[in-house]
Design an enzyme around this catalytic site. Sequence first.
Site, PDB file in Angstrom:
ATOM      1  N   SER A 219     -53.505  60.337  -9.053  1.00 22.81           N
ATOM      2  CA  SER A 219     -53.265  61.506  -9.534  1.00 22.81           C
ATOM      3  C   SER A 219     -54.717  62.356  -9.969  1.00 22.81           C
ATOM      4  O   SER A 219     -55.233  62.328  -8.897  1.00 22.81           O
ATOM      5  CB  SER A 219     -52.160  61.577 -10.999  1.00 22.81           C
ATOM      6  OG  SER A 219     -51.816  63.012 -11.145  1.00 22.81           O
ATOM      7  N   ASP A 446     -43.016  63.038  -4.197  1.00 22.68           N
ATOM      8  CA  ASP A 446     -43.863  63.267  -5.171  1.00 22.68           C
ATOM      9  C   ASP A 446     -43.658  64.443  -5.782  1.00 22.68           C
ATOM     10  O   ASP A 446     -44.365  65.379  -5.507  1.00 22.68           O
ATOM     11  CB  ASP A 446     -45.479  62.766  -5.000  1.00 22.68           C
ATOM     12  CG  ASP A 446     -46.114  62.685  -6.432  1.00 22.68           C
ATOM     13  OD1 ASP A 446     -45.947  63.328  -7.368  1.00 22.68           O
ATOM     14  OD2 ASP A 446     -47.237  61.838  -6.330  1.00 22.68           O
ATOM     15  N   HIS A 473     -43.962  59.550  -8.382  1.00 18.84           N
ATOM     16  CA  HIS A 473     -45.481  60.023  -8.249  1.00 18.84           C
ATOM     17  C   HIS A 473     -46.192  58.614  -8.429  1.00 18.84           C
ATOM     18  O   HIS A 473     -46.298  57.659  -9.166  1.00 18.84           O
ATOM     19  CB  HIS A 473     -45.615  60.631  -9.802  1.00 18.84           C
ATOM     20  CG  HIS A 473     -47.141  61.095 -10.289  1.00 18.84           C
ATOM     21  ND1 HIS A 473     -47.784  61.652  -9.181  1.00 18.84           N
ATOM     22  CD2 HIS A 473     -48.031  60.884 -10.936  1.00 18.84           C
ATOM     23  CE1 HIS A 473     -48.932  62.019  -9.655  1.00 18.84           C
ATOM     24  NE2 HIS A 473     -48.853  61.474 -10.706  1.00 18.84           N
TER      25      HIS A 473
END
Length: 505
Positions: A219, A446, A473
């Site tokens: 991320s 995602d 995610h």
Amino acid sequence: MKSATAAVTVALSVLALAGCAQQPEPLQRYYHQHLSFGTCDGYATTSGDEEAFASSPDLRCARMEVPLDYQNPDGRTARIALLKVPARGEKLGSLVLNPGGPGGAGMSLAAAAAKIWANNPITERFDLIGFDPRGVGASTPAVDCFTDAEVDTGQAVFPTAAAVGRWTATDTHALMNRCAERSGGLDVLTHLGTRDAVRDMDVLRAALGDDKLTFAGLSYGTRLGAVYAEMFPRNVRALVLDGAIDPASGTVERHLSQFAAFQRSFDKMAADCATRPDCPLGTDPTKATEVFQSIARPLNDHPVPAGDGRKLDFSGAFSGVGAGLYVASAWPTILRGIAEIGTGRGDILLALNDVLRGRDANGRWSNFGEANYAINCLDEQRRSPAEETDLRRRIYAAAPFTDPGTGADGARDGCEFWPAEPTLGYPYATGIENLPKTLTISTTGDPATPYAGGVSLARALSGAMLTVEGEQHTAALSPNPCVHGVVANYLIDLKLPPAEAKCAL
């Protein structure tokens, strides 16, 4: 796109030298410091950390000293908290990990990754190194704006376009001053951005004894990896970038694409729910957002009890739903939480939000939310009140399940009085030369970092890309042999997957 400021240009010149074999004299003591790994007692900031750090006698912790301001290396310093899981076999090097956020603590990620990859050759060949970035978790000074009690009672609200509420200049100025006072001063708030964290990563590489950095970032960790590639391309060995933030998208564009992706995930959940009996969102998926609004909007004026004397309001409800949407396996829990509101309780959705933001069973909060706010103030593009209000209006249009029905007026950039201008610059990670091949992983469903961002990052770095089909995610730490095999082959042997490679969750 907003470009890097003049100060950033100067800093980049300094750090370009720092990435060479011979660092400027004032930085050498940091690059050549000895890391004394020992017991992890005293490093935990939540009971979850305590449990994670006590889970294995092999876990070792240390602190690394870095300049608070790299342009003043003889001045005030910061201490970066580290956790090491030693390699199980013949060591190839160190694998530095970051969980994202910004504001996520990497120490606990390393402890978790050691279990997830327990039978993977990654943990046989690499020391896993988790670090809490500057301002985060056990690193000092750490960002601190509110007490745990204030967070529990809903006072810890940061002005963003998506946040429910109305703010004034007095509010945002007072918040900045509050964070400065509790975090150690204005100079702390001035040096929390990604570029400073990346400089810390290069010091960490050298202090670990690695000529080149091997890094896996999830991320927001993909931003750390991409900026490291930009600033220190010759110091890269391998970068795994999973759940990518698009380096070509500015703040507004990225927010809108992210909220559209969350709405997509909400709609997918609603469609699945509609096929089941007693679905709280009804049997018509096209009306699910309207149904959710009818359930959640009354919480604006009449929040419901949620345990420990806390209450669930609309903000907590949509945040809890959003937290659950990070992984499709949480859909049933989200739906139970939505149904629970009808019984006059909000425990389930509040618990989902607690997991994402780091509240432990004893009521202690991590500083994830505070660090996220502060780091973003140095990374994201600033917006006028009119621009922020327009962004809020566009977010509600892109993700109507987040719309409290109270109008878009009153939005304000919570960073407008920050003591320093943003230092990241957009686009970043462009035109990089002498960079080894990287591996970007992007998941089709995602909600937090949409798939297209991974395509853009892989293109910017001229690296390889692995597409993962699924609804969640990030994927590198999911229990998936296909993904694990691709990541291990790359990290250990620098073997990239073929073009158009895919895995399915």
